[in-house]
Design an enzyme around this catalytic site. Structure first.
Site, mmCIF file in Angstrom:
data_model
loop_
_atom_site.group_PDB
_atom_site.id
_atom_site.type_symbol
_atom_site.label_atom_id
_atom_site.label_comp_id
_atom_site.label_asym_id
_atom_site.label_seq_id
_atom_site.Cartn_x
_atom_site.Cartn_y
_atom_site.Cartn_z
ATOM 1 N N GLU A 34 0.830 -1.210 0.000
ATOM 2 C CA GLU A 34 0.000 0.000 0.000
ATOM 3 C C GLU A 34 0.862 1.258 0.000
ATOM 4 O O GLU A 34 1.653 1.472 0.930
ATOM 5 C CB GLU A 34 -0.924 0.003 1.227
ATOM 6 N N GLU A 75 -4.847 2.676 8.996
ATOM 7 C CA GLU A 75 -4.450 2.296 7.639
ATOM 8 C C GLU A 75 -4.556 0.775 7.472
ATOM 9 O O GLU A 75 -4.980 0.293 6.417
ATOM 10 C CB GLU A 75 -3.015 2.776 7.374
ATOM 11 N N GLU A 82 -10.917 -2.721 2.500
ATOM 12 C CA GLU A 82 -10.793 -2.735 1.025
ATOM 13 C C GLU A 82 -10.739 -4.167 0.502
ATOM 14 O O GLU A 82 -11.417 -4.513 -0.463
ATOM 15 C CB GLU A 82 -9.509 -2.012 0.607
ATOM 16 N N ASP A 101 -14.928 4.318 0.738
ATOM 17 C CA ASP A 101 -14.736 5.764 0.926
ATOM 18 C C ASP A 101 -14.757 6.125 2.416
ATOM 19 O O ASP A 101 -13.978 6.973 2.867
ATOM 20 C CB ASP A 101 -15.819 6.553 0.176
HETATM 21 N N1 ATP Z 1 -16.518 -2.375 -6.061
HETATM 22 C C1 ATP Z 1 -16.580 -1.026 -6.048
HETATM 23 N N2 ATP Z 1 -17.776 -0.422 -6.197
HETATM 24 C C2 ATP Z 1 -17.859 0.937 -6.175
HETATM 25 N N3 ATP Z 1 -16.823 1.772 -6.013
HETATM 26 C C3 ATP Z 1 -15.606 1.217 -5.833
HETATM 27 C C4 ATP Z 1 -15.422 -0.202 -5.846
HETATM 28 N N4 ATP Z 1 -14.095 -0.448 -5.640
HETATM 29 C C5 ATP Z 1 -13.515 0.740 -5.511
HETATM 30 N N5 ATP Z 1 -14.391 1.752 -5.626
HETATM 31 C C6 ATP Z 1 -14.107 3.194 -5.544
HETATM 32 O O1 ATP Z 1 -12.760 3.416 -5.928
HETATM 33 C C7 ATP Z 1 -12.029 3.977 -4.829
HETATM 34 C C8 ATP Z 1 -10.648 3.379 -4.799
HETATM 35 O O2 ATP Z 1 -10.777 2.012 -4.533
HETATM 36 P P1 ATP Z 1 -9.513 1.024 -4.462
HETATM 37 O O3 ATP Z 1 -9.986 -0.325 -4.115
HETATM 38 O O4 ATP Z 1 -8.711 1.190 -5.693
HETATM 39 O O5 ATP Z 1 -8.757 1.608 -3.244
HETATM 40 P P2 ATP Z 1 -7.320 2.234 -3.221
HETATM 41 O O6 ATP Z 1 -7.078 3.078 -4.425
HETATM 42 O O7 ATP Z 1 -6.390 1.132 -2.945
HETATM 43 O O8 ATP Z 1 -7.553 3.171 -1.962
HETATM 44 P P3 ATP Z 1 -6.456 3.799 -1.040
HETATM 45 O O9 ATP Z 1 -5.736 4.797 -1.907
HETATM 46 O O10 ATP Z 1 -7.248 4.404 0.083
HETATM 47 O O11 ATP Z 1 -5.597 2.651 -0.574
HETATM 48 C C9 ATP Z 1 -12.851 3.659 -3.586
HETATM 49 O O12 ATP Z 1 -12.614 4.612 -2.547
HETATM 50 C C10 ATP Z 1 -14.268 3.726 -4.123
HETATM 51 O O13 ATP Z 1 -14.707 5.084 -4.208
#
Ligand code: ATP
Length: 128
Positions: A34, A75, A82, A101
Protein backbone atom coordinates in the site's frame (compact mmCIF):
# COMPACT_ATOMS: atom_id res chain seq x y z
CA UNK A 1 -15.68 -23.58 4.07
CA UNK A 2 -14.68 -25.24 7.37
CA UNK A 3 -12.03 -24.09 9.82
CA UNK A 4 -9.46 -26.41 8.24
CA UNK A 5 -9.85 -24.68 4.86
CA UNK A 6 -9.81 -21.22 6.44
CA UNK A 7 -6.60 -21.67 8.40
CA UNK A 8 -4.84 -23.77 5.78
CA UNK A 9 -2.89 -25.48 8.49
CA UNK A 10 -4.66 -28.67 9.49
CA UNK A 11 -7.46 -26.88 11.37
CA UNK A 12 -5.49 -26.42 14.58
CA UNK A 13 -5.96 -23.23 16.58
CA UNK A 14 -2.81 -21.14 16.07
CA UNK A 15 -0.42 -20.81 18.99
CA UNK A 16 0.17 -17.40 20.57
CA UNK A 17 3.42 -17.11 18.59
CA UNK A 18 1.55 -18.16 15.44
CA UNK A 19 -1.09 -15.46 16.01
CA UNK A 20 1.63 -12.82 16.35
CA UNK A 21 3.14 -14.19 13.14
CA UNK A 22 -0.16 -13.70 11.29
CA UNK A 23 -0.43 -10.14 12.64
CA UNK A 24 3.11 -9.35 11.47
CA UNK A 25 2.34 -10.88 8.06
CA UNK A 26 -0.61 -8.49 7.81
CA UNK A 27 1.56 -5.50 8.75
CA UNK A 28 4.31 -6.48 6.27
CA UNK A 29 1.75 -7.10 3.52
CA UNK A 30 0.18 -3.64 3.93
CA UNK A 31 3.62 -2.02 4.26
CA UNK A 32 4.87 -3.65 1.05
CA UNK A 33 1.72 -3.24 -1.03
CA UNK A 34 0.00 0.00 0.00
CA UNK A 35 1.48 3.31 -1.15
CA UNK A 36 -0.21 5.26 1.65
CA UNK A 37 1.30 2.96 4.29
CA UNK A 38 4.76 3.57 2.83
CA UNK A 39 4.14 7.33 3.12
CA UNK A 40 3.00 6.87 6.76
CA UNK A 41 6.13 4.77 7.47
CA UNK A 42 8.42 7.48 6.01
CA UNK A 43 6.59 10.13 8.06
CA UNK A 44 6.99 7.95 11.17
CA UNK A 45 10.77 7.70 10.67
CA UNK A 46 11.09 11.47 10.10
CA UNK A 47 8.94 12.23 13.18
CA UNK A 48 10.93 9.86 15.44
CA UNK A 49 14.31 11.20 14.26
CA UNK A 50 13.13 14.81 14.64
CA UNK A 51 11.67 14.00 18.06
CA UNK A 52 15.00 12.58 19.23
CA UNK A 53 16.82 15.61 17.79
CA UNK A 54 14.64 18.22 19.55
CA UNK A 55 14.43 16.18 22.79
CA UNK A 56 10.67 15.87 23.14
CA UNK A 57 9.39 15.53 26.69
CA UNK A 58 7.92 12.24 27.97
CA UNK A 59 4.37 13.56 27.62
CA UNK A 60 5.09 14.80 24.08
CA UNK A 61 6.47 11.35 23.13
CA UNK A 62 3.34 9.70 24.56
CA UNK A 63 1.09 11.92 22.44
CA UNK A 64 3.21 11.36 19.30
CA UNK A 65 3.24 7.57 19.82
CA UNK A 66 -0.55 7.49 20.29
CA UNK A 67 -0.99 9.47 17.06
CA UNK A 68 1.42 7.19 15.16
CA UNK A 69 -0.39 4.11 16.47
CA UNK A 70 -3.79 5.54 15.55
CA UNK A 71 -2.81 6.41 11.97
CA UNK A 72 -0.98 3.12 11.29
CA UNK A 73 -3.77 1.05 12.85
CA UNK A 74 -6.45 2.85 10.84
CA UNK A 75 -4.45 2.30 7.64
CA UNK A 76 -4.32 -1.44 8.45
CA UNK A 77 -8.08 -1.53 9.07
CA UNK A 78 -8.65 0.47 5.87
CA UNK A 79 -6.77 -2.17 3.87
CA UNK A 80 -8.70 -4.95 5.64
CA UNK A 81 -11.99 -3.29 4.62
CA UNK A 82 -10.79 -2.73 1.03
CA UNK A 83 -9.75 -6.37 0.67
CA UNK A 84 -12.98 -7.63 2.25
CA UNK A 85 -15.04 -5.53 -0.17
CA UNK A 86 -12.93 -6.80 -3.11
CA UNK A 87 -13.49 -10.36 -1.86
CA UNK A 88 -17.25 -9.84 -1.86
CA UNK A 89 -17.54 -8.14 -5.24
CA UNK A 90 -15.39 -7.13 -8.19
CA UNK A 91 -18.27 -5.14 -9.69
CA UNK A 92 -19.29 -1.57 -9.07
CA UNK A 93 -21.69 -1.38 -6.13
CA UNK A 94 -22.79 1.79 -4.31
CA UNK A 95 -22.38 0.07 -0.92
CA UNK A 96 -18.85 -1.04 -1.83
CA UNK A 97 -18.06 2.58 -2.68
CA UNK A 98 -19.48 3.82 0.65
CA UNK A 99 -17.53 1.18 2.61
CA UNK A 100 -14.22 1.99 0.90
CA UNK A 101 -14.74 5.76 0.93
CA UNK A 102 -15.73 5.79 4.62
CA UNK A 103 -12.70 3.67 5.55
CA UNK A 104 -10.40 5.98 3.57
CA UNK A 105 -12.12 8.97 5.22
CA UNK A 106 -11.33 7.57 8.68
CA UNK A 107 -7.62 7.46 7.79
CA UNK A 108 -7.77 10.98 6.38
CA UNK A 109 -9.45 12.45 9.49
CA UNK A 110 -6.89 10.87 11.82
CA UNK A 111 -3.98 11.89 9.56
CA UNK A 112 -5.12 15.55 9.52
CA UNK A 113 -5.51 15.56 13.30
CA UNK A 114 -2.05 13.95 13.67
CA UNK A 115 -0.49 16.62 11.44
CA UNK A 116 -2.17 19.46 13.37
CA UNK A 117 -1.14 18.09 16.79
CA UNK A 118 2.32 17.24 15.43
CA UNK A 119 2.78 20.87 14.36
CA UNK A 120 1.60 22.09 17.79
CA UNK A 121 4.23 19.86 19.45
CA UNK A 122 7.17 20.30 17.06
CA UNK A 123 6.93 23.96 16.00
CA UNK A 124 7.74 25.43 19.45
CA UNK A 125 10.90 23.22 19.50
CA UNK A 126 11.94 24.17 15.97
CA UNK A 127 11.00 27.85 15.68
CA UNK A 128 13.41 30.33 17.27
N1 ATP B 1 -16.52 -2.38 -6.06
C1 ATP B 1 -16.58 -1.03 -6.05
N2 ATP B 1 -17.78 -0.42 -6.20
C2 ATP B 1 -17.86 0.94 -6.18
N3 ATP B 1 -16.82 1.77 -6.01
C3 ATP B 1 -15.61 1.22 -5.83
C4 ATP B 1 -15.42 -0.20 -5.85
N4 ATP B 1 -14.10 -0.45 -5.64
C5 ATP B 1 -13.51 0.74 -5.51
N5 ATP B 1 -14.39 1.75 -5.63
C6 ATP B 1 -14.11 3.19 -5.54
O1 ATP B 1 -12.76 3.42 -5.93
C7 ATP B 1 -12.03 3.98 -4.83
C8 ATP B 1 -10.65 3.38 -4.80
O2 ATP B 1 -10.78 2.01 -4.53
P1 ATP B 1 -9.51 1.02 -4.46
O3 ATP B 1 -9.99 -0.33 -4.11
O4 ATP B 1 -8.71 1.19 -5.69
O5 ATP B 1 -8.76 1.61 -3.24
P2 ATP B 1 -7.32 2.23 -3.22
O6 ATP B 1 -7.08 3.08 -4.42
O7 ATP B 1 -6.39 1.13 -2.94
O8 ATP B 1 -7.55 3.17 -1.96
P3 ATP B 1 -6.46 3.80 -1.04
O9 ATP B 1 -5.74 4.80 -1.91
O10 ATP B 1 -7.25 4.40 0.08
O11 ATP B 1 -5.60 2.65 -0.57
C9 ATP B 1 -12.85 3.66 -3.59
O12 ATP B 1 -12.61 4.61 -2.55
C10 ATP B 1 -14.27 3.73 -4.12
O13 ATP B 1 -14.71 5.08 -4.21
Amino acid sequence: MDSQDKRGGGGKKPTLVGSFGHAFQGIFYVLSSERNMKIHACALIIVVITGLYVHLSQVEWCIILILIGAVISLELVNTAIEKTVDLITDRYHPLAKIAKDAAAGAVLVMTIIAIVIGCMIFLPHILP
